[in-house]
Design a protein around this motif. Structure first.
Motif, PDB file in Angstrom:
ATOM      1  N   THR A  14      40.929  50.354  41.410  1.00 40.30           N
ATOM      2  CA  THR A  14      40.341  49.053  41.110  1.00 40.30           C
ATOM      3  C   THR A  14      39.171  48.845  42.050  1.00 40.30           C
ATOM      4  O   THR A  14      39.340  48.828  43.277  1.00 40.30           O
ATOM      5  CB  THR A  14      41.368  47.921  41.287  1.00 40.30           C
ATOM      6  N   GLN A  69      35.650  41.700  33.855  1.00 37.40           N
ATOM      7  CA  GLN A  69      36.591  42.819  34.002  1.00 37.40           C
ATOM      8  C   GLN A  69      36.392  43.832  32.885  1.00 37.40           C
ATOM      9  O   GLN A  69      36.215  43.464  31.726  1.00 37.40           O
ATOM     10  CB  GLN A  69      38.014  42.272  33.980  1.00 37.40           C
ATOM     11  N   GLU A  71      37.058  48.475  32.092  1.00 42.10           N
ATOM     12  CA  GLU A  71      37.530  49.746  32.629  1.00 42.10           C
ATOM     13  C   GLU A  71      36.788  50.896  31.974  1.00 42.10           C
ATOM     14  O   GLU A  71      36.245  50.775  30.873  1.00 42.10           O
ATOM     15  CB  GLU A  71      39.040  49.897  32.453  1.00 42.10           C
ATOM     16  N   PHE A  80      38.987  50.583  37.159  1.00 36.96           N
ATOM     17  CA  PHE A  80      39.082  49.191  36.719  1.00 36.96           C
ATOM     18  C   PHE A  80      38.045  48.408  37.517  1.00 36.96           C
ATOM     19  O   PHE A  80      38.143  48.299  38.743  1.00 36.96           O
ATOM     20  CB  PHE A  80      40.483  48.637  36.958  1.00 36.96           C
ATOM     21  N   VAL A 100      43.142  42.118  44.933  1.00 36.72           N
ATOM     22  CA  VAL A 100      43.661  43.154  44.034  1.00 36.72           C
ATOM     23  C   VAL A 100      42.798  44.415  44.059  1.00 36.72           C
ATOM     24  O   VAL A 100      43.075  45.359  43.317  1.00 36.72           O
ATOM     25  CB  VAL A 100      43.774  42.631  42.578  1.00 36.72           C
ATOM     26  N   TYR A 255      45.602  37.120  39.984  1.00 34.44           N
ATOM     27  CA  TYR A 255      44.330  36.807  40.630  1.00 34.44           C
ATOM     28  C   TYR A 255      43.435  35.889  39.798  1.00 34.44           C
ATOM     29  O   TYR A 255      42.387  35.433  40.273  1.00 34.44           O
ATOM     30  CB  TYR A 255      43.564  38.085  40.980  1.00 34.44           C
ATOM     31  N   TYR A 266      45.933  36.823  34.712  1.00 35.53           N
ATOM     32  CA  TYR A 266      45.389  38.154  34.977  1.00 35.53           C
ATOM     33  C   TYR A 266      46.122  38.765  36.169  1.00 35.53           C
ATOM     34  O   TYR A 266      46.247  38.133  37.223  1.00 35.53           O
ATOM     35  CB  TYR A 266      43.895  38.074  35.242  1.00 35.53           C
ATOM     36  N   LYS A 268      47.245  42.353  38.630  1.00 36.22           N
ATOM     37  CA  LYS A 268      47.119  43.737  39.091  1.00 36.22           C
ATOM     38  C   LYS A 268      48.536  44.223  39.369  1.00 36.22           C
ATOM     39  O   LYS A 268      49.256  43.648  40.196  1.00 36.22           O
ATOM     40  CB  LYS A 268      46.280  43.787  40.371  1.00 36.22           C
ATOM     41  N   GLU A 315      47.099  49.366  37.403  1.00 39.38           N
ATOM     42  CA  GLU A 315      46.326  48.883  36.259  1.00 39.38           C
ATOM     43  C   GLU A 315      46.130  47.374  36.327  1.00 39.38           C
ATOM     44  O   GLU A 315      46.957  46.632  36.870  1.00 39.38           O
ATOM     45  CB  GLU A 315      47.029  49.249  34.952  1.00 39.38           C
ATOM     46  N   LEU A 316      45.007  46.923  35.749  1.00 39.95           N
ATOM     47  CA  LEU A 316      44.738  45.503  35.564  1.00 39.95           C
ATOM     48  C   LEU A 316      45.089  45.130  34.128  1.00 39.95           C
ATOM     49  O   LEU A 316      44.903  45.923  33.204  1.00 39.95           O
ATOM     50  CB  LEU A 316      43.265  45.175  35.814  1.00 39.95           C
ATOM     51  N   CYS A 317      45.566  43.905  33.952  1.00 41.00           N
ATOM     52  CA  CYS A 317      45.890  43.440  32.612  1.00 41.00           C
ATOM     53  C   CYS A 317      45.865  41.922  32.614  1.00 41.00           C
ATOM     54  O   CYS A 317      45.694  41.289  33.664  1.00 41.00           O
ATOM     55  CB  CYS A 317      47.273  43.924  32.175  1.00 41.00           C
ATOM     56  N   CYS A 318      46.022  41.322  31.445  1.00 35.70           N
ATOM     57  CA  CYS A 318      46.302  39.889  31.406  1.00 35.70           C
ATOM     58  C   CYS A 318      47.544  39.696  30.539  1.00 35.70           C
ATOM     59  O   CYS A 318      47.783  40.445  29.590  1.00 35.70           O
ATOM     60  CB  CYS A 318      45.113  39.064  30.935  1.00 35.70           C
TER      61      CYS A 318
END
Length: 674
Positions: A14, A69, A71, A80, A100, A255, A266, A268, A315-318
Motif C-alpha cells: 500500500t 484509491q 490498484e 494499492f 494504513v 481509514y 474503507y 486495510k 489489501e484495501l477494500c470498502c
C-alpha cells in the motif's frame, strides 16, 4: 517486467502519495497507474480529467479533497495506491490514510523546493514511523533545481535523503560507500571486505523499512520522465510479508467512511482474510465488543466499485454493513481507536436560509461528520447555534458546494474564530444525584487539573465493596462518551483528571441511564464551583524572509503576543522560528505577503493550548450563560413523597446520600477536605 498483470499472490504494497499542494502529486499518481496498466491514458488535473479526482468539486477546483484509491500490478507486485489531499485544509483526510500505508512517496517540486506543508508531512511520517521515498518533480520547469531541493531536504528533513537516480538494482561505488555510512553493521561489513551484490537488496530493504534511508529520485511526472525508473526502484526496495500474515486471525483498520447509497467503510486488511457475509468484532461506542456482519465487499478503482467475495491481508477494500465503525478504529483481532496529530484550530457558525427548523441541516452535517470526523459538529440548544470545526476558508467553500450538490441545502458560514478549550486551576469535590420516581444513582468525583495536553483522564478510588465493578465501568464510560462542556464559554473541557470517590446504586431501581445523568450533573456541578481557565490554541511558526525584513518580523511577533528565537541565516534568507497564539497569528500570512511582496514564507503547525492571552475580552464577547444551558444541568434531582424535585448546584452537596469525606478518608490528601 509485466504491464497491467492480473492480480496474483505476490508482494502487496500500500503506497501513499503525499505533497504540498501543486507539487504534482496527482499527476505522478496518474503516471504510476498508467505504467501499471490500470489506465489507458493519463488524465491531467488542469484538464479536469484526473482519474483519482473523481468528485465534481475536485475537478472544478483542480485540487484533491478526498483520498483517491486504485490498484495496479507492476513487476510481480500488487500495488494499492492512495492519492491524498495536498491542501492544508484537507490534511486530516490525508493523515487518516497514513495509518494504513506500508510506504509513502513524498513529492517535492524542484521549482518551489521544500514548502510549509512539506515539513508538516515529514513530521507526520516520522510520527507514524512510515518508510518514505522522495520524488523531486517538475525538473522540466524553468528555475527548477534538483540540487537545491535535495540540499533543502537534507537540511530540513533528514541527512539520510540519498539521491539514487539511475539506480537499476546494482549497487556500485560511490553509492555503496554512501549507503554503508547509514548503518553501523553495514559499514563494518563494507570496511572488512565489501558487501556481496546479492546481500545489498535485503540490506537496503531493511534500511528503508527502518527509516535509515530515504531514497530520492527526480523527474517530471507530467512528461513521464524518470517515473518508470522510480517505480522499478521502489519495487526492488520494498517488502511487506502479507503472504505470511494471511495465516493469522483477521484484523483490519478503517481509514475512511463514505455515505453513498449505503454506508461504506474503507478498510486495510492487516492480517487474515475477510469474506462477504462474515461477522467481525468491532468496538461499540461504550468500548465494549460487538459483532457486525459484512453485507458486501468491493475493490475500489477510482470511483468504480468492483464486488469481490473475499479480501486478504495487505489489501484495501470498502465494506458495507458496519454501522458505527469510524476512521482510525481497528477491528477483528486488533481493536483500537486512534488519536490524531492534526486537529482544526478554527470554529465557524453555520447559517441557512428558509425554514428555521435546524433538523435537516444538522442531519446533513452529521452525515458529513461521519466522513470527516474532524468537523466535530456542535449543536448548542441554548443558543440555537450549529458550529463546525474547520482547518480554513477553503474547506468552508468546499462544504458549501457539497451541501448544495448532495443535500440541496444552501448554507453560509460565519467568520472563522479559533477553537477555545477550558480547564480548571484547582481541585474540587463534584457530586451528582439523579432520583426521579423509580430511578436512582449518585456519584462523587474529585476533579483536579491535569498536565497540559493530557486531555480527560479517569481513575477510580472507590472500593468494589462500596460500588460494584459494573457500575464503576459504566461511570467511566459516561465520563468519556461525549465532550464535557465548560462553564465559561461552553467550550470543551480538557486537561482534567476525574477521580471517582464513591457512589451508590439502588438494588431495584437503578438503570444504566441513571448513572449517565448523575455523572453529567456531577461534572457540571464541579465545574461551576471550580476556578476555571480559558485555553486557546498556540501555533509554532517558521518564517523565511529576505534579510532586510527580519527586524520587522521580530517586532510583529512581539506585537502579536508571540515569542521568537534569534533569526538564523539560511541561503541568504533570515529564518525566524517561535510560538504565538493562533487567534493573533493566523491572519499574519496576508500581512507578511504584502510587505515582503510575496517573498516571505510562513509555516504553521498546532503546538498545544495555553492560557488565553486576552481572556477578559473573549469572555465579554461570548453570549454563553452556563445557568441557561438546559442541555448541561448542574443541579441534581432528588425524590420525596413519590415525586422528584430539583436542587440547584449550589445546594446539591448538602442533600447527597453518600458521605464522600468518610469514603475518601485515607485515600486523598486531607488538605482537600478544607
Amino acid at each position: 517486467m509485466e504491464k497491467g498483470a492480473a492480480a496474483q499472490p505476490g508482494k502487496r504494497v500500500t503506497l501513499g502519495v503525499l505533497a504540498h499542494v501543486d507539487a504534482g502529486k496527482t499527476t505522478l499518481s496518474e503516471q504510476l497507474l498508467y505504467l501499471g496498466g490500470a489506465l489507458r491514458s493519463r488524465g491531467r488535473v488542469d484538464h479536469g480529467d484526473a482519474f483519482l479526482d473523481a468528485e465534481p468539486v475536485e475537478r472544478e477546483r483542480g485540487i484533491t479533497v478526498f483520498s483517491g484509491q486504485a490498484e495496479f500490478s507492476y513487476g510481480g507486485t500488487r500495488w494499492f495506491l492512495l492519492d491524498t489531499p495536498g491542501h492544508t485544509d484537507f490534511a486530516p483526510e490525508m493523515e487518516r490514510a497514513l495509518q494504513v500505508l506500508d510506504y509513502a512517496v513524498l513529492v517535492v517540486s524542484c521549482a518551489e523546493g521544500v514548502q510549509a506543508h512539506t515539513e508538516t508531512l515529514w513530521r507526520l511520517l516520522a510520527h507514524y514511523r512510515l518508510p518514505a521515498f522522495l520524488f523531486l518533480n517538475k525538473t522540466d520547469r524553468p528555475g527548477a533545481s534538483v540540487e537545491r531541493a535535495l540540499e533543502e531536504l537534507r537540511r530540513k528533513c533528514s541527512p539520510a535523503v540519498l539521491p539514487m537516480d539511475g539506480f537499476a538494482g546494482q549497487v556500485e561505488e560511490p553509492l555503496a560507500e554512501e549507503l554503508a555510512a547509514l548503518d553501523d553493521a553495514l559499514l563494518e561489513q563494507y570496511l572488512e571486505g565489501g558487501v556481496p551484490q546479492e546481500e545489498w537488496q535485503p540490506a537496503l530493504r531493511r534500511l528503508v523499512r527502518q527509516r535509515k534511508l530515504f531514497p530520492c529520485f527526480s523527474g517530471s511526472a507530467l512528461q513521464g520522465l524518470g517515473v518508470e525508473e522510480f517505480l522499478r526502484a521502489m519495487d526492488w526496495l520494498t517488502e511487506t510479508g502479507y503472504e505470511e500474515k494471511e495465516k493469522e486471525p483477521f484484523s483490519a483498520v478503517a481509514y475512511k467512511v463514505r455515505r453513498a447509497d449505503a454506508r461504506l467503510t474503507y478498510l486495510k486488511v492487516t492480517a487474515g482474510t475477510l469474506a462477504c457475509r462474515e461477522e467481525a468484532d468491532t468496538l461499540a461506542a461504550d468500548g465494549s465488543v460487538q459483532k457486525e456482519k459484512v453485507t458486501a465487499l468491493y475493490r475500489c478503482q477510482g470511483e468504480k466499485r468492483i464486488p469481490v467475495q473475499q479480501v486478504r491481508a495487505g489489501e484495501l477494500c470498502c465494506a458495507a454493513g458496519f454501522s458505527g465503525l469510524r476512521p482510525g478504529e481497528g477491528l477483528g483481532a486488533r481493536r483500537f481507536r486512534t488519536g490524531w496529530e492534526l486537529a482544526p484550530m478554527l470554529l465557524s457558525r453555520v447559517q441557512w436560509a428558509g425554514p428555521q427548523d435546524p433538523r435537516p441541516v444538522l442531519a446533513a452535517f452529521r452525515t458529513l461528520e461521519e466522513e470527516e470526523p474532524a468537523l466535530s459538529v456542535e449543536w448548542n440548544e441554548a443558543l440555537q447555534e450549529l458550529r463546525v470545526h474547520v482547518m480554513g476558508e477553503v474547506q468552508l467553500e468546499i462544504l458549501q458546494e457539497i451541501l448544495r450538490e448532495r443535500f440541496q441545502l444552501e448554507v453560509t458560514f460565519g467568520e472563522c474564530r479559533v477553537m477555545y478549550q477550558e480547564t480548571i486551576r484547582n481541585t474540587v469535590h463534584a457530586c451528582g444525584h439523579f432520583e426521579p420516581l423509580r430511578h436512582y444513582a449518585e456519584v462523587h468525583f474529585l476533579l483536579s487539573p491535569g498536565p497540559r495536553g493530557s486531555g480527560i483522564t479517569f481513575e477510580s478510588l472507590c472500593p468494589l465493596d462500596v460500588l460494584d465493578k459494573n457500575w464503576q465501568n459504566l461511570i467511566r464510560t459516561h465520563v468519556f462518551e461525549r465532550p464535557i462542556a465548560g462553564v465559561l464559554t461552553g467550550a470543551p473541557v480538557t486537561d482534567l483528571h476525574v477521580a471517582l470517590l464513591t457512589g451508590r446504586a439502588h438494588l431495584k431501581h437503578t438503570e444504566g441511564g441513571d448513572f449517565r445523568e448523575a455523572v453529567y450533573r456531577a461534572l457540571r456541578q464541579g465545574l461551576m464551583q471550580a476556578d476555571c481557565l480559558l485555553l486557546e490554541p498556540w501555533c509554532a511558526f517558521r518564517i523565511s524572509v529576505p534579510q532586510e525584513y527580519a527586524g520587522r518580523v521580530l517586532a510583529d511577533v512581539q506585537r502579536l503576543c508571540g515569542t521568537a528565537e534569534p533569526p538564523l541565516q539560511e541561503g541568504g534568507a533570515a529564518v525566524v522560528t517561535g510560538r504565538a497564539p493562533a487567534a493573533a497569528f493566523l491572519p499574519y500570512q496576508k500581512e507578511l505577503t504584502a510587505f515582503t511582496r510575496g517573498r516571505g514564507a510562513l509555516s504553521l503547525r498546532f503546538d498545544g493550548c495555553e492560557p488565553c492571552h486576552n481572556e477578559a475580552e473573549v469572555l465579554a464577547a461570548s453570549p454563553y450563560r452556563p445557568e441557561a444551558d438546559t442541555e448541561n444541568p448542574a443541579g441534581s434531582v432528588f425524590c420525596s413523597h413519590g415525586a422528584g424535585y430539583f436542587v440547584p448546584w449550589q445546594e446539591a452537596a448538602s442533600h447527597m446520600h453518600c458521605d464522600w469525606r468518610k469514603a475518601a478518608e485515607g485515600r486523598i490528601s486531607q488538605e482537600l477536605f478544607v
